[in-house]
Design a protein around this motif. Sequence first.
Motif, mmCIF file in Angstrom:
data_model
loop_
_atom_site.group_PDB
_atom_site.id
_atom_site.type_symbol
_atom_site.label_atom_id
_atom_site.label_comp_id
_atom_site.label_asym_id
_atom_site.label_seq_id
_atom_site.Cartn_x
_atom_site.Cartn_y
_atom_site.Cartn_z
ATOM 1 N N UNK A 83 -5.950 -7.255 -27.682
ATOM 2 C CA UNK A 83 -6.532 -6.825 -28.446
ATOM 3 C C UNK A 83 -7.643 -5.558 -27.066
ATOM 4 N N UNK A 84 -7.303 -4.797 -27.562
ATOM 5 C CA UNK A 84 -7.778 -4.285 -26.377
ATOM 6 C C UNK A 84 -7.974 -2.717 -26.903
ATOM 7 N N UNK A 85 -9.871 -2.486 -26.482
ATOM 8 C CA UNK A 85 -10.288 -1.566 -27.442
ATOM 9 C C UNK A 85 -9.603 -1.293 -28.282
ATOM 10 N N UNK A 86 -8.981 -0.278 -28.977
ATOM 11 C CA UNK A 86 -9.101 -0.266 -30.698
ATOM 12 C C UNK A 86 -7.518 -0.048 -31.281
ATOM 13 N N UNK A 87 -6.320 -0.518 -29.770
ATOM 14 C CA UNK A 87 -5.146 -0.951 -30.416
ATOM 15 C C UNK A 87 -4.816 -2.462 -29.873
ATOM 16 N N UNK A 88 -4.128 -2.949 -31.133
ATOM 17 C CA UNK A 88 -3.609 -4.283 -31.168
ATOM 18 C C UNK A 88 -1.747 -4.970 -30.892
ATOM 19 N N UNK A 89 -1.229 -5.295 -29.501
ATOM 20 C CA UNK A 89 -0.843 -5.580 -29.745
ATOM 21 C C UNK A 89 -0.176 -7.012 -29.936
ATOM 22 N N UNK B 274 -3.286 -8.267 -20.636
ATOM 23 C CA UNK B 274 -3.371 -10.454 -20.209
ATOM 24 C C UNK B 274 -4.269 -10.238 -19.104
ATOM 25 N N UNK B 275 -4.274 -8.706 -18.494
ATOM 26 C CA UNK B 275 -5.032 -9.065 -17.267
ATOM 27 C C UNK B 275 -5.658 -7.622 -17.126
ATOM 28 N N UNK B 276 -6.712 -7.588 -18.408
ATOM 29 C CA UNK B 276 -7.826 -6.083 -18.028
ATOM 30 C C UNK B 276 -8.023 -5.589 -16.644
ATOM 31 N N UNK B 277 -8.420 -6.465 -16.048
ATOM 32 C CA UNK B 277 -9.258 -5.996 -14.986
ATOM 33 C C UNK B 277 -8.391 -5.966 -13.404
ATOM 34 N N UNK B 278 -7.039 -6.554 -13.940
ATOM 35 C CA UNK B 278 -6.245 -6.421 -11.938
ATOM 36 C C UNK B 278 -5.262 -4.984 -11.942
ATOM 37 N N UNK B 279 -5.094 -4.849 -10.919
ATOM 38 C CA UNK B 279 -4.379 -3.327 -10.857
ATOM 39 C C UNK B 279 -3.268 -3.861 -10.593
ATOM 40 N N UNK B 280 -1.821 -3.665 -11.010
ATOM 41 C CA UNK B 280 -0.622 -3.925 -10.909
ATOM 42 C C UNK B 280 0.138 -2.787 -9.359
ATOM 43 N N UNK C 79 -3.942 5.812 -13.864
ATOM 44 C CA UNK C 79 -3.413 5.433 -12.779
ATOM 45 C C UNK C 79 -4.587 5.769 -11.505
ATOM 46 N N UNK C 80 -4.417 4.386 -10.076
ATOM 47 C CA UNK C 80 -5.109 5.074 -9.158
ATOM 48 C C UNK C 80 -4.419 4.995 -8.202
ATOM 49 N N UNK C 81 -4.505 7.015 -7.585
ATOM 50 C CA UNK C 81 -3.446 7.047 -6.410
ATOM 51 C C UNK C 81 -3.448 6.050 -5.174
ATOM 52 N N UNK C 82 -2.343 5.938 -5.002
ATOM 53 C CA UNK C 82 -2.316 5.378 -4.022
ATOM 54 C C UNK C 82 -2.449 3.189 -3.963
ATOM 55 N N UNK C 83 -2.425 3.108 -5.233
ATOM 56 C CA UNK C 83 -2.477 1.543 -5.075
ATOM 57 C C UNK C 83 -2.055 1.199 -7.055
ATOM 58 N N UNK C 84 -2.180 1.123 -7.476
ATOM 59 C CA UNK C 84 -0.779 1.526 -9.167
ATOM 60 C C UNK C 84 -2.070 1.767 -10.428
ATOM 61 N N UNK C 85 -1.069 0.792 -11.158
ATOM 62 C CA UNK C 85 -2.084 0.968 -12.944
ATOM 63 C C UNK C 85 -2.906 0.137 -13.117
ATOM 64 N N UNK C 86 -3.681 0.462 -14.363
ATOM 65 C CA UNK C 86 -4.192 -0.653 -14.940
ATOM 66 C C UNK C 86 -4.186 -0.471 -16.016
ATOM 67 N N UNK C 87 -5.300 -1.285 -16.938
ATOM 68 C CA UNK C 87 -5.581 -0.717 -18.414
ATOM 69 C C UNK C 87 -7.697 0.384 -17.808
ATOM 70 N N UNK C 88 -7.468 1.118 -18.359
ATOM 71 C CA UNK C 88 -8.115 2.182 -18.443
ATOM 72 C C UNK C 88 -9.582 1.838 -18.602
ATOM 73 N N UNK C 89 -11.002 1.706 -17.898
ATOM 74 C CA UNK C 89 -12.237 1.244 -18.414
ATOM 75 C C UNK C 89 -12.932 1.958 -19.850
#
Length: 224
Positions: free
Chosen positions: A129-135, A164-170, A214-224
């Motif tokens: 679960x994250x914010x309002x969604x459930x996977x 699974x890794x909500x703080x991580x930038x992929x 999307x964090x330009x030049x870095x990658x993507x992650x879950x939005x805060x």
Amino acid sequence: MVKTLLVVEDNDEIQSILTTHFNQEYKIISAFSGTEGLLLFENNKIDLILLDIMLPGKQGNQVLKEIRLMSQTPVIVMSALGDKKLITEFLINGANDYVTKPFDLAELSARLIVQLRNTKGLEKKEQLQYKNITLDFTDFSLSTVNNKLTLGRLEFEILKLLMSYPERIFTKEHLYETVWEEKYIAGDNTINTHLSNLRKKISQLDPETPYIETLWGLGVRLAK
């Protein structure tokens, strides 16, 4: 209740030795490759995994990584290598214990008992679960309180990894190589297309809340 052990080992002789020795105490499920091991893990209630490091298909480190995305089921690594650094990496990445080949069966039995003592209450995750969604892992669905839709397999795997890794930038390279299990080719737009489709589907459920940034030049992650 009899505990179930999943033995992921491509050596027929070792599989036979373990099955013969432990089948009076445990139910033994045998897998001869990393891919088969993950499939059997996902489709059976497993109490403990004996995992070889060197495997055909997916290697032991990848198998451990994917298991830890969905479960804290105890994993004892089996290695014919004397590389302490490699074994240390497995322990850091989530293995509970290790034995080196050739191993003493009485010692292995004791290690099994110790790990199984600590498994009370451990269950495979069925949802994230994250914010309002459930996977939901059981049917590849994504839902909010009032709505539900089904994701494609690759969309599901991308979102599962991010959640699974909500703080991580992929990096897109990492996402692609983890989900597609293929080498990423610079300029390939496949991952961008799937991320775009995933954002659109999430927006259908919860249009007011950002979920993937999307964090330009870095990658993507879950939005805060």
